[in-house]
Design an enzyme around this catalytic site. Structure first.
Site, PDB file in Angstrom:
ATOM      1  N   ASP A 114     -16.666 -28.658   8.383  1.00  0.00           N
ATOM      2  CA  ASP A 114     -15.496 -27.862   8.788  1.00  0.00           C
ATOM      3  C   ASP A 114     -15.879 -26.436   9.173  1.00  0.00           C
ATOM      4  O   ASP A 114     -15.019 -25.552   9.254  1.00  0.00           O
ATOM      5  CB  ASP A 114     -14.482 -27.804   7.643  1.00  0.00           C
ATOM      6  CG  ASP A 114     -13.696 -29.088   7.473  1.00  0.00           C
ATOM      7  OD1 ASP A 114     -13.843 -29.987   8.318  1.00  0.00           O
ATOM      8  OD2 ASP A 114     -12.932 -29.201   6.487  1.00  0.00           O
ATOM      9  N   ASP A 170     -10.826 -32.982  -7.265  1.00  0.00           N
ATOM     10  CA  ASP A 170     -11.633 -33.935  -8.026  1.00  0.00           C
ATOM     11  C   ASP A 170     -10.961 -34.322  -9.345  1.00  0.00           C
ATOM     12  O   ASP A 170     -10.905 -35.495  -9.715  1.00  0.00           O
ATOM     13  CB  ASP A 170     -13.038 -33.372  -8.284  1.00  0.00           C
ATOM     14  CG  ASP A 170     -13.029 -31.903  -8.736  1.00  0.00           C
ATOM     15  OD1 ASP A 170     -11.940 -31.347  -8.978  1.00  0.00           O
ATOM     16  OD2 ASP A 170     -14.119 -31.328  -8.862  1.00  0.00           O
TER      17      ASP A 170
END
Length: 477
Positions: free
Chosen positions: A74, A222
């Protein structure tokens, strides 16, 4: 409660170390059992570590016809061209590695992982952040555990290639070691919920989809997916003996941004997951308690901050109103929590460095240094936690990487370092002075020549806040 939970995890940890692991594993001598693996490398503006990362990943041992690598890039800076060139060089070696780019950073890291998953060919998805350096046989040490079809994640322990670089890296390593020994083993060994740590682990692709896929509505995607997966009855396997080396932040602005993201994300996930955990019919009462305390980990900083700030008025109240003294004596019982942490962390320290009298003396210094500086971060982390609980959204600020080779000060040319300290830093400087007043107060309160019961506490707070303040002001590029 938190301290008692840590003591319970220590007991679990000590029991687990005596057990023999009889897990069912893939037989890699049978080529038919070797599964297809996708390695995902989510990166964003990692100019200094891309070459090290890609060259290291290219060394992983695994049948090339069963392996693909996705560089989920990105980036918006010149690292894009460098990465593209490195990927072409690796492709020329016959390795299946692809450079995946997005037009926007929607969902940040979670969004990148989700996008990569759409085209991932692997049955299992290994994930590494840009500063992680897995050993060549890493896949052979982790993938075999997926023979058990109920295993959704295999997580490895983080190592620290620059552990002894500075006081800052030493205290970060100290805190992370406690998490990756006592907490992860202590929870996992008894079937309590643990978390995938965002990197240095492998997911079963089916598990990701079954849990609802990656979501970017918290700063710790996560932890979020880990809880959703375990609420769906997927099991996690934690491998303490498999160490994946990585680099710790060497400048305090980077450590601050990382701490802010982790602590705010923890609070966000408490708000998101609390009701689901409590209402779950598949989760035992004890696991629910450990889960809620796990999700409230970062919120402990609010308790530390409140106790610290109120301790000086408390000192005056105690000595002004004699009839209240009995309450303060009773409250001193809670000092036992600090003793519990001291004992728990000693076992962590001993597991990594070894025991003995000399090591114990070294541990005492490490513990009080860690405790002091952790308290010095309590204002910063409390603000993060409150933002998380109140639902204030903020951008995912990734931690700048350095590619440190051991030379002091070489990070100063890093273009990603935040150069302007926040207003919070000024407050931290004022708090350091506040605790100087607390130490002074010990000499003047009471009629018996002072009250020094809180003097060590105020001294540690002074050291912690002074360290964070001066590092934040002067350790700038």
């Amino acid at each position: 409660m938190y301290a008692l939970a840590q003591l319970n995890l220590l007991l679990n940890y000590l029991k687990a170390r005596k057990k023999v692991d009889n897990s069912e594993k893939f037989d890699f001598s049978n080529t038919n059992e070797i599964p297809y693996i996708t390695i995902q490398l989510p990166v964003y503006n990692e100019l200094y570590v891309m070459e090290r990362l890609l060259k290291n990943i290219a060394l992983l041992e695994y049948p090339r016809e069963k392996l693909e690598i996705q560089v989920l890039d990105d980036s918006t800076d010149e690292s894009v061209e460098i990465t593209a060139k490195l990927i072409k060089e690796i492709q020329a070696l016959g390795i299946d590695i692809q450079h995946t780019r997005r037009t926007d950073r929607k969902g940040f890291k979670a969004g990148a992982l989700k996008e990569g998953l759409k085209t991932a060919k692997g049955e299992f998805i290994a994930i590494f952040d840009a500063d992680f350096l897995p050993e060549p046989d890493w896949l052979y040490k982790t993938i075999p555990y997926f023979k058990d079809s109920s295993i959704g994640v295999v997580q490895t322990r983080w190592g620290h290639i620059n552990r002894n670089y500075s006081t800052l890296t030493k205290i970060q390593a100290f805190a992370l070691d406690a998490h990756f020994t006592l907490e992860q083993v202590g929870r996992n060994s008894q079937g309590h919920f643990i978390n995938f740590n965002g990197t240095a682990g492998v997911w079963r692709k089916e598990c990701i989809y079954d849990a609802g896929n990656w979501e970017g509505d918290t700063l710790t995607e996560d932890l979020d997916l880990s809880y959703r997966a375990q609420l769906k009855n997927w099991k996690f396997k934690y491998l303490e003996e498999v160490v994946t080396p990585a680099e710790l932040p060497v400048v305090i602005s980077a450590a601050r941004s990382q701490q802010f993201r982790w602590n705010k994300g923890g609070a966000e996930n408490f708000q998101k997951m609390m009701k689901r955990v409590i209402k779950s019919k598949n989760v035992s009462f004890k696991t629910k308690i450990h889960s809620l305390l796990h999700l409230l980990n970062s919120s402990m900083f609010t308790c530390i901050f409140l106790v610290a700030v109120l301790s000086i008025p408390m000192l005056y109240i105690k000595n002004e109103y004699a009839h209240l003294k009995i309450y303060f004596f009773v409250m001193s019982f809670f000092v036992i929590s600090s003793l519990i942490f001291f004992i728990c962390y000693w076992y962590m320290f001993k597991a990594i460095y070894g025991g003995g009298f000399i090591k114990f003396i070294k541990y005492i210094g490490s513990f009080f240094t860690f405790f002091s500086i952790a308290m010095g971060f309590s204002l910063h982390n409390t603000i993060a936690v409150l933002e998380g609980h109140l639902g204030k959204k903020s951008e995912f600020i990734r931690t700048p990487k350095f590619n440190i080779s051991g030379l002091k000060g070489e990070w100063k040319s890093n273009k990603y370092i935040t150069k302007k300290p926040s207003f919070h830093v000024i407050l931290e400087g004022l708090l350091a002075l506040y605790f100087v007043f607390g130490m002074y107060s010990a000499f003047i309160v009471g009629d018996q020549g002072g009250d020094f019961g809180l003097f060590p506490f105020h001294f540690m707070l002074f050291i912690g806040y002074s360290y964070v303040f001066f590092k934040s002001i002067f350790s700038k590029a």
